[in-house]
Write a protein that holds these residues in place. Structure first.
Motif, PDB file in Angstrom:
ATOM      1  N   TYR A  94       1.346  -7.272  17.240  1.00 31.68           N
ATOM      2  CA  TYR A  94       1.853  -6.132  16.302  1.00 31.68           C
ATOM      3  C   TYR A  94       2.645  -5.223  16.774  1.00 31.68           C
ATOM      4  CZ  TYR A  94       1.769  -3.092  12.449  1.00 31.68           C
ATOM      5  OH  TYR A  94       2.064  -1.972  11.350  1.00 31.68           O
ATOM      6  N   TYR A 152       0.787  -1.250  -0.078  1.00 38.73           N
ATOM      7  CA  TYR A 152       0.092   0.011  -0.112  1.00 38.73           C
ATOM      8  C   TYR A 152       0.986   1.467  -0.098  1.00 38.73           C
ATOM      9  CZ  TYR A 152      -3.405   3.436   2.171  1.00 38.73           C
ATOM     10  OH  TYR A 152      -4.224   4.555   2.396  1.00 38.73           O
ATOM     11  N   ILE A 153       1.571   1.380   0.733  1.00 40.00           N
ATOM     12  CA  ILE A 153       2.434   2.764   1.099  1.00 40.00           C
ATOM     13  C   ILE A 153       3.743   2.486  -0.086  1.00 40.00           C
ATOM     14  CG2 ILE A 153       4.287   3.801   2.355  1.00 40.00           C
ATOM     15  CD1 ILE A 153       3.012   2.808   4.995  1.00 40.00           C
ATOM     16  N   ASP A 209       9.600  -7.996  -3.335  1.00 38.47           N
ATOM     17  CA  ASP A 209       8.129  -8.223  -2.674  1.00 38.47           C
ATOM     18  C   ASP A 209       7.723  -9.507  -3.263  1.00 38.47           C
ATOM     19  OD1 ASP A 209       5.603  -7.742  -2.010  1.00 38.47           O
ATOM     20  OD2 ASP A 209       6.107  -5.865  -1.473  1.00 38.47           O
ATOM     21  N   LEU A 210       7.045 -10.132  -2.063  1.00 38.55           N
ATOM     22  CA  LEU A 210       6.472 -11.561  -2.489  1.00 38.55           C
ATOM     23  C   LEU A 210       4.996 -11.276  -3.149  1.00 38.55           C
ATOM     24  CD1 LEU A 210       6.983 -13.501   0.765  1.00 38.55           C
ATOM     25  CD2 LEU A 210       7.724 -13.965  -1.630  1.00 38.55           C
ATOM     26  N   SER A 233       1.392  -6.280   8.223  1.00 39.36           N
ATOM     27  CA  SER A 233       1.204  -4.760   8.501  1.00 39.36           C
ATOM     28  C   SER A 233      -0.183  -4.315   9.254  1.00 39.36           C
ATOM     29  CB  SER A 233       1.033  -3.963   7.360  1.00 39.36           C
ATOM     30  OG  SER A 233       0.401  -4.577   6.523  1.00 39.36           O
ATOM     31  N   ARG A 255      -2.399   0.310  -4.823  1.00 33.26           N
ATOM     32  CA  ARG A 255      -2.480  -1.148  -4.157  1.00 33.26           C
ATOM     33  C   ARG A 255      -3.486  -0.770  -2.708  1.00 33.26           C
ATOM     34  NH1 ARG A 255      -3.802  -4.384  -0.010  1.00 33.26           N
ATOM     35  NH2 ARG A 255      -1.936  -4.764   1.363  1.00 33.26           N
ATOM     36  N   VAL A 298      -2.254   5.005   8.288  1.00 37.05           N
ATOM     37  CA  VAL A 298      -1.968   5.489   7.002  1.00 37.05           C
ATOM     38  C   VAL A 298      -3.433   5.456   6.403  1.00 37.05           C
ATOM     39  CG1 VAL A 298      -0.589   5.642   4.895  1.00 37.05           C
ATOM     40  CG2 VAL A 298       0.368   5.159   7.010  1.00 37.05           C
ATOM     41  N   ALA A 335       8.190  -4.068   4.290  1.00 32.76           N
ATOM     42  CA  ALA A 335       7.605  -5.637   4.191  1.00 32.76           C
ATOM     43  C   ALA A 335       7.105  -5.853   5.775  1.00 32.76           C
ATOM     44  CB  ALA A 335       8.563  -6.331   4.024  1.00 32.76           C
ATOM     45  N   ARG A 349      -6.078  -0.385   0.217  1.00 34.40           N
ATOM     46  CA  ARG A 349      -6.546  -1.293   1.365  1.00 34.40           C
ATOM     47  C   ARG A 349      -7.669  -0.513   1.949  1.00 34.40           C
ATOM     48  NH1 ARG A 349      -1.693  -2.023   5.813  1.00 34.40           N
ATOM     49  NH2 ARG A 349      -3.632  -2.820   6.913  1.00 34.40           N
ATOM     50  N   LYS A 380       6.951  -4.730  15.953  1.00 33.28           N
ATOM     51  CA  LYS A 380       7.554  -3.478  15.414  1.00 33.28           C
ATOM     52  C   LYS A 380       8.480  -2.834  16.091  1.00 33.28           C
ATOM     53  CE  LYS A 380       6.140  -2.110  11.978  1.00 33.28           C
ATOM     54  NZ  LYS A 380       6.498  -2.416  10.520  1.00 33.28           N
TER      55      LYS A 380
HETATM   56  N1  LIG Z   1      -0.342   1.021   6.634  1.00 31.40           N
HETATM   57  C1  LIG Z   1      -0.254   1.618   7.994  1.00 31.40           C
HETATM   58  O1  LIG Z   1      -1.215   2.350   8.313  1.00 31.40           O
HETATM   59  C2  LIG Z   1       0.945   1.426   8.470  1.00 31.40           C
HETATM   60  C3  LIG Z   1       1.165   2.488   9.792  1.00 31.40           C
HETATM   61  C4  LIG Z   1       2.243   2.065  10.500  1.00 31.40           C
HETATM   62  C5  LIG Z   1       3.333   1.269   9.838  1.00 31.40           C
HETATM   63  N2  LIG Z   1       3.153   0.800   8.808  1.00 31.40           N
HETATM   64  C6  LIG Z   1       4.133  -0.454   8.290  1.00 31.40           C
HETATM   65  O2  LIG Z   1       4.557   0.182   6.940  1.00 31.40           O
HETATM   66  C7  LIG Z   1       4.886  -1.177   6.202  1.00 31.40           C
HETATM   67  C8  LIG Z   1       4.214  -0.944   4.923  1.00 31.40           C
HETATM   68  O3  LIG Z   1       2.713  -1.010   5.128  1.00 31.40           O
HETATM   69  P1  LIG Z   1       1.597  -1.286   4.022  1.00 31.40           P
HETATM   70  O4  LIG Z   1       0.343  -0.815   4.472  1.00 31.40           O
HETATM   71  O5  LIG Z   1       2.330  -0.792   2.827  1.00 31.40           O
HETATM   72  O6  LIG Z   1       1.520  -2.848   3.898  1.00 31.40           O
HETATM   73  P2  LIG Z   1       1.268  -3.914   2.760  1.00 31.40           P
HETATM   74  O7  LIG Z   1       0.651  -5.000   3.620  1.00 31.40           O
HETATM   75  O8  LIG Z   1       0.473  -3.299   1.762  1.00 31.40           O
HETATM   76  O9  LIG Z   1       2.696  -4.142   2.273  1.00 31.40           O
HETATM   77  C9  LIG Z   1       3.564  -5.200   2.748  1.00 31.40           C
HETATM   78  C10 LIG Z   1       4.137  -5.881   1.326  1.00 31.40           C
HETATM   79  O10 LIG Z   1       5.330  -6.487   2.012  1.00 31.40           O
HETATM   80  C11 LIG Z   1       5.440  -7.676   1.176  1.00 31.40           C
HETATM   81  N3  LIG Z   1       5.881  -8.573   1.947  1.00 31.40           N
HETATM   82  C12 LIG Z   1       5.755  -9.150   3.191  1.00 31.40           C
HETATM   83  N4  LIG Z   1       6.673  -9.950   3.809  1.00 31.40           N
HETATM   84  C13 LIG Z   1       7.663 -10.144   2.690  1.00 31.40           C
HETATM   85  C14 LIG Z   1       8.857 -10.884   2.582  1.00 31.40           C
HETATM   86  N5  LIG Z   1       9.028 -11.924   3.444  1.00 31.40           N
HETATM   87  N6  LIG Z   1       9.618 -10.776   1.576  1.00 31.40           N
HETATM   88  C15 LIG Z   1       9.098 -10.256   0.654  1.00 31.40           C
HETATM   89  N7  LIG Z   1       8.200  -9.262   0.865  1.00 31.40           N
HETATM   90  C16 LIG Z   1       7.257  -9.581   1.663  1.00 31.40           C
HETATM   91  C17 LIG Z   1       3.958  -8.102   0.885  1.00 31.40           C
HETATM   92  O11 LIG Z   1       3.795  -9.027  -0.321  1.00 31.40           O
HETATM   93  C18 LIG Z   1       3.309  -6.753   0.791  1.00 31.40           C
HETATM   94  O12 LIG Z   1       3.464  -6.409  -0.574  1.00 31.40           O
HETATM   95  C19 LIG Z   1       4.714  -2.421   7.022  1.00 31.40           C
HETATM   96  O13 LIG Z   1       5.891  -2.768   7.750  1.00 31.40           O
HETATM   97  C20 LIG Z   1       3.728  -1.961   8.219  1.00 31.40           C
HETATM   98  O14 LIG Z   1       3.942  -2.502   9.465  1.00 31.40           O
HETATM   99  C21 LIG Z   1       1.807   0.546   7.909  1.00 31.40           C
END
Ligand SMILES: NC(=O)c1ccc[n+]([C@@H]2O[C@H](COP(=O)([O-])OP(=O)(O)OC[C@H]3O[C@@H](n4cnc5c(N)ncnc54)[C@H](O)[C@@H]3O)[C@@H](O)[C@H]2O)c1
Length: 320
Positions: free
Chosen positions: A135, A11-12, A31-32, A71, A170, A164, A68, A172, A139
Motif C-alpha cells: 500500500y 468515504y472521504i 466512481d465504480l 485504500s 459512506r 482518517v 480512488a 467505514r 501510494k
Molecule cells: N481513509 C483513510 O484513512 C486514508 C488515509 C490516507 C489516504 N487515503 C487515500 O484517500 C483516498 C480515498 O480514501 P477513502 O477512505 O475515501 O477510500 P474508499 O475506499 O472509501 O473510496 C475509494 C473509491 O474509489 C472508487 N474507485 C476505486 N478504483 C476506481 C476506479 N478504477 N475507477 C472508478 N472508481 C474507483 C471506489 O469505488 C471507492 O468508491 C484513497 O486514495 C486512499 O488511498 C485514505
C-alpha cells in the motif's frame, strides 16, 4: 470551479463532494461505486472505470481530485498487482490526461503511510519516504507519477493524509478510531495491537477541509503536504476513545493491550499545510467519537459488508 472527483463516492468523497458544492463549486463524481453511492441526489455520479477516461472527458473541468484506488493495507495485500495498478498507475495516467486536457490542477489523495517504519522523530515533507509494504509503496508511486506532471500551468498537489476517522455517509469501520469505537460499543472492549506505535490521525471533516484549501489555493501552489490533526500512540488513541465512549454511554470499557509487531510507525508535521494552505484542523479524537455516536441511526448496527473495504473487495474478486 468545475471539479471532477475521481473516487468521490467513497468515504472521504462522500463528505468532501457536498462540502465543495456548498462552497459554490460544480462537482461531478466518477466512481465504480464499489461501496454503493450515498451522495446527495443533486451530485452527478457517473459509474465508470477511471482507466477509460480520455482527455475529451476532462476538457470541461478546471481541476481533478483523485480519491480512488485501493485504500488500505488489507486490500493491497489481498491483490498486490491490482493495488500497484490502481494506486500507482491510475493517478499517473489521470494526471497525464488532465494536463493534456488543459486542467489547471490535480490533487492526489496520498497517505502518510509512505513514511514506513521511522525513528521517533517528527517527519516533514523533506524527510525520507521509505516503506516496505504494497500500500505505502503504491501510494508513493502514484504521488510521484502525479507530481512529475507539474509545470508552470499545471499545479500538482499531493495531500499525505494521516489515518482518517469519524462519520461519513459512506461509512467505514476499518479505520483505527472507528474500529475502536465499534468494539467499545458492541463488546465493551478495545483491542490494541501495539500501544507504543505512532500514527497521525485526522477527522474526515478536517480532511475534506484540507482538499477544499488545496482546490482554492493560489495557482502557483504545488507539492506535497502532510495533513493530520496530531500524532498519537495507539495506546493513547485507545484511552481517548474509551474515555469518550464511557462518558457518552455510561458503560465501562476494557482495553486489551497486545504487542504485535507493526510495519508502520510515524509522526508527521503538518506545519507546511498550515503555512501554505491555511490548513487548520479542528476535530480531535473526542470529536471523532462524538460524530460516530451522533450518527448511529444513519449507519445502524455496524455489520454491513460495505463498512469493511476488504470484505467488499474479496466479494468483487470472487464475482469477477
Ligand atoms: N481513509 C483513510 O484513512 C486514508 C488515509 C490516507 C489516504 N487515503 C487515500 O484517500 C483516498 C480515498 O480514501 P477513502 O477512505 O475515501 O477510500 P474508499 O475506499 O472509501 O473510496 C475509494 C473509491 O474509489 C472508487 N474507485 C476505486 N478504483 C476506481 C476506479 N478504477 N475507477 C472508478 N472508481 C474507483 C471506489 O469505488 C471507492 O468508491 C484513497 O486514495 C486512499 O488511498 C485514505
Amino acid at each position: 470551479m468545475k471539479l471532477m472527483i475521481a473516487g468521490g463516492a467513497g468515504y472521504i468523497g462522500s463528505v468532501l463532494s457536498p462540502m465543495l458544492q456548498a462552497r459554490g463549486h460544480e462537482v461531478d463524481v466518477v466512481d465504480l461505486c464499489w461501496f454503493g453511492n450515498q451522495l446527495p441526489s443533486d451530485i452527478p455520479v457517473t459509474r465508470r472505470d477511471l482507466f477509460t477516461v480520455v482527455p475529451e472527458d476532462l476538457e470541461a473541468y478546471d481541476q481533478l481530485i483523485f480519491l480512488a484506488g485501493l485504500s488500505n493495507d488489507p486490500m493491497a495485500e489481498f491483490d498486490p498487482a491490482m493495488n500497484f495498478i490502481h494506486n500507482g498507475a491510475l493517478p499517473a495516467y489521470l494526471a497525464f490526461r488532465a494536463k493534456q486536457a488543459g486542467l489547471s490542477r490535480f490533487i492526489y489523495a496520498s497517505s502518510c503511510s509512505v513514511y514506513g517504519y521511522t525513528v521517533d522523530t517528527l517527519y516533514d515533507e523533506e524527510s525520507p519516504a521509505v516503506c516496505a509494504y504494497p500500500y505505502g509503496i503504491s501510494k508513493l508511486l502514484g504521488e510521484r507519477g502525479v507530481l512529475q506532471e507539474q509545470s508552470e500551468h499545471f499545479s500538482a498537489i499531493a495531500l499525505r493524509q494521516g489515518t482518517v476517522n469519524g462519520y461519513s455517509p459512506r461509512m467505514r469501520f476499518d479505520l483505527i478510531v472507528n474500529t475502536m469505537f465499534k468494539t467499545a460499543v458492541t463488546e465493551k472492549k478495545i483491542r490494541v495491537n501495539h500501544p507504543d506505535i505512532w500514527r497521525p490521525l485526522i477527522d474526515v471533516r478536517d480532511t475534506a477541509e484540507a482538499f477544499v484549501r488545496a482546490v482554492e489555493a493560489p495557482a502557483e501552489v504545488s507539492g506535497v503536504f502532510n495533513v493530520a490533526y496530531d500524532n498519537f500512540t495507539i495506546g493513547d488513541v485507545a484511552k481517548a476513545v474509551r474515555k469518550e465512549v464511557e462518558s457518552i454511554y455510561g458503560i465501562q470499557v476494557e482495553i486489551e493491550m497486545n504487542r504485535i509487531a507493526d510495519l508502520r510507525n510515524y509522526k508527521v508535521s503538518s506545519e507546511k499545510a498550515r503555512a501554505q494552505l491555511g490548513f487548520n484542523p479542528r476535530f480531535g479524537i473526542a470529536e471523532m467519537v462524538q460524530s460516530l455516536a451522533g450518527h448511529r441511526d444513519a449507519y445502524g448496527d455496524f455489520i454491513k459488508r460495505e463498512f469493511y473495504n476488504i470484505q467488499v473487495f474479496k466479494a468483487l474478486a470472487a464475482d469477477a
